[in-house]
Structure formats: C-alpha cells, structure tokens
Design a protein around this motif. Structure first.
Motif, short mmCIF file in Angstrom:
data_model
loop_
_atom_site.label_atom_id
_atom_site.label_comp_id
_atom_site.label_asym_id
_atom_site.label_seq_id
_atom_site.Cartn_x
_atom_site.Cartn_y
_atom_site.Cartn_z
N GLY A 147 -34.00 -4.42 16.14
CA GLY A 147 -33.52 -5.77 15.90
C GLY A 147 -33.88 -6.74 17.00
O GLY A 147 -34.32 -7.87 16.74
N ALA A 148 -33.72 -6.31 18.25
CA ALA A 148 -34.04 -7.19 19.38
C ALA A 148 -35.52 -7.51 19.44
O ALA A 148 -35.92 -8.65 19.68
CB ALA A 148 -33.58 -6.54 20.68
N CYS A 149 -36.36 -6.50 19.22
CA CYS A 149 -37.81 -6.71 19.28
C CYS A 149 -38.29 -7.59 18.12
O CYS A 149 -39.17 -8.44 18.30
CB CYS A 149 -38.54 -5.38 19.27
N GLU A 150 -37.74 -7.39 16.95
CA GLU A 150 -38.09 -8.23 15.80
C GLU A 150 -37.78 -9.70 16.08
O GLU A 150 -38.53 -10.59 15.71
CB GLU A 150 -37.34 -7.78 14.55
N ALA A 151 -36.67 -9.95 16.75
CA ALA A 151 -36.25 -11.32 17.02
C ALA A 151 -37.06 -11.97 18.14
O ALA A 151 -37.30 -13.17 18.12
CB ALA A 151 -34.76 -11.34 17.37
N MET A 152 -37.49 -11.17 19.12
CA MET A 152 -38.12 -11.73 20.32
C MET A 152 -39.64 -11.66 20.34
O MET A 152 -40.28 -12.41 21.08
CB MET A 152 -37.58 -11.02 21.56
N TYR A 153 -40.23 -10.75 19.55
CA TYR A 153 -41.67 -10.52 19.67
C TYR A 153 -42.48 -11.71 19.17
O TYR A 153 -42.17 -12.34 18.16
CB TYR A 153 -42.07 -9.28 18.87
N LEU A 162 -44.60 -11.32 28.30
CA LEU A 162 -44.37 -9.99 27.73
C LEU A 162 -43.35 -9.23 28.56
O LEU A 162 -42.45 -8.56 28.01
CB LEU A 162 -45.68 -9.22 27.67
N LEU A 163 -43.46 -9.29 29.88
CA LEU A 163 -42.50 -8.62 30.76
C LEU A 163 -41.09 -9.13 30.52
O LEU A 163 -40.13 -8.35 30.42
CB LEU A 163 -42.91 -8.82 32.22
N SER A 167 -38.00 -6.90 28.83
CA SER A 167 -36.80 -6.73 29.65
C SER A 167 -35.55 -7.20 28.91
O SER A 167 -34.51 -6.52 28.92
CB SER A 167 -36.95 -7.52 30.96
N GLN A 168 -35.65 -8.35 28.25
CA GLN A 168 -34.50 -8.88 27.52
C GLN A 168 -34.16 -8.02 26.31
O GLN A 168 -32.99 -7.81 25.98
CB GLN A 168 -34.77 -10.33 27.09
N GLN A 171 -32.42 -4.85 27.61
CA GLN A 171 -31.06 -5.17 28.05
C GLN A 171 -30.12 -5.37 26.86
O GLN A 171 -29.01 -4.83 26.83
CB GLN A 171 -31.07 -6.44 28.89
N ALA A 172 -30.57 -6.14 25.86
CA ALA A 172 -29.73 -6.41 24.69
C ALA A 172 -29.42 -5.14 23.91
O ALA A 172 -28.34 -5.01 23.33
CB ALA A 172 -30.41 -7.44 23.79
N SER A 173 -30.34 -4.20 23.91
CA SER A 173 -30.20 -3.00 23.09
C SER A 173 -29.28 -1.96 23.72
O SER A 173 -28.41 -1.40 23.06
CB SER A 173 -31.57 -2.38 22.83
N VAL A 174 -29.48 -1.68 25.02
CA VAL A 174 -28.65 -0.65 25.66
C VAL A 174 -27.20 -1.10 25.78
O VAL A 174 -26.29 -0.28 25.88
CB VAL A 174 -29.21 -0.24 27.04
N GLY A 175 -26.96 -2.41 25.77
CA GLY A 175 -25.61 -2.91 25.78
C GLY A 175 -24.86 -2.62 24.50
O GLY A 175 -23.63 -2.76 24.45
#
Length: 228
Positions: A147-153, A162-163, A167-168, A171-175
């Motif tokens: 979900g996080a990668c789909e939203a940010m990529y 890219l870095l 990173s974001q 962070q959003a996922s492990v939380g």
C-alpha cells in the motif's frame, strides 16, 4: 504463526532512473519478543547486485553464505561479475532443489544490468519468481508495504528522491506491523556509487531520521561518512 512470520521482517526493493534502492528493517524477534535491533537482511553480492532475505534468521544466514560462495566460484570461472538475471535464476534453482524441505526465506533481488538498467524480482521459498519494473516487497509487513509503495512510487525517480521514497514507505509500513520495526537499513545503488543509510524510527515507526551515511565509489572504493 507460520515459520516465515516467526522472526518478523520487512523488505522492499524499488527502481529509479538508472538506480535502485533496497531496504529492510533491522528488528529480530521471536514471535512478539525482541531479540536484537541490528539484524542484517540485505547483503551485497557485488557492487551492482544485492539480495534481501526475509524469513527465518538461521535460513537467512545459511542461504546468504551459500549464494555468496556460489558467486565467488562463478567469478573464478568466468572472470566477471554475475548479471542480476543470471543470479536470480541460480537463486530460484537452489530454492527449488530444496522443495521437499525448503528454506524458510523469501528473497528480494535487485541489481543493475546491461546499460545500467535496474532489475528487481522476488520469489517464494520454492523459487517461483515474480519480476517487476517498479517495486517488490517481502516479509511480514508486505501487505502494508504494498500500500505504501503504491501510493508513493513514481517512475524514473532520481537517486535522492528514490532514497526518500523508500525510507518513508518502510517507516509507514513497519509502524503497522507488530512483528517488525525498530531501525531500517537502505542501500541506494547507482552506476557510480553505493549509499548506505541507517534509519532510526524506533519500535512504533516514529519519524525516520537518517543517522549514518556511507558512500563507495565503485572501483575506487572511496568511502565517506556523514553524521545527520
């Protein structure tokens, strides 16, 4: 709880413009108990090829040593580094041969191929490959990472962007995953350098602040460290 979830993990690889980033959390747990906060899951095969391994901690270390030795043997025979596609095939074959008693691992492979074109793929513990042009994820946090990668990529990101994106996303996922967390480790690889970044965001996925950076310049192997 399955064996894949036993130690907890979060892995993501993402492509940019002639570069890629691969990141993981550094938490090692036994179910919901924290054992270590500096466990390594991403390993360098050579300057332009990295592998991340999610799953059982013992199988992660065993498989890494096996693959590292296989690549060194290839270098002695062929006198060159292995291409990402060839390395992915070897990993798939090794995993498939162990299908009766498989390694409890989900590999994520990232590298720069011909013309510095990024290559990423992941596979299951039986070696079934999944290729992608944008990002791949693995581990207990894979659902939130998707979900996080789909939203940010975004396609063709520059290295710095890219870095920040990887990173974001980490962070959003492990939380949102109680089995992974603590700090993160990101490798950003371009045709000319490799940047290693350690992220501190604690057990609950707090603000991700880079605390150490190291860069190596290919054949020259020049390294520098910066404190954020």
């Amino acid at each position: 709880m399955s064996f894949v979830q036993y130690n907890g993990s979060a892995l993501v690889a993402m492509t940019g413009k002639n570069c890629f980033a691969v990141a993981s959390n550094r938490h090692l747990g036994v179910q919901h108990q924290t054992v270590a906060t500096d466990f390594q899951r991403v390993f360098k095969i050579h300057e332009k090829l990295y592998i991340g391994l999610a799953g059982s901690a013992s199988d992660v270390q065993t498989l890494h040593e096996l693959l590292d030795n296989r690549h060194k043997f290839y270098q002695l025979q062929q006198e060159r580094d292995m291409k990402p596609e060839a390395f992915a095939n070897i990993v798939s074959q090794i995993l498939y041969k162990k299908k009766s008693a498989p390694y409890v691992c989900q590999p994520v492979i990232a590298g720069l191929g011909d013309d510095d074109k990024p290559f990423i793929c992941t596979m299951d513990s039986f070696g079934a490959k999944k290729l992608a042009k944008d990002f791949v994820v693995a581990g207990t946090a894979s659902k939130s990472l998707y979900g996080a990668c789909e939203a940010m990529y975004k396609s063709d990101m520059e290295p710095d962007e890219l870095l920040e994106t990887v990173s974001q996303a980490l962070q959003a996922s492990v939380g949102r995953d109680c089995l992974s967390g603590w700090s993160g480790l990101v490798f950003l690889v371009t045709p000319t350098e490799v940047r290693e970044t350690i992220l501190n965001f604690g057990a609950g996925g707090g603000p991700a602040a880079p605390v150490a950076l190291a860069a190596s310049g290919g054949a020259a192997a020049k390294k520098k460290k910066e404190e954020a």
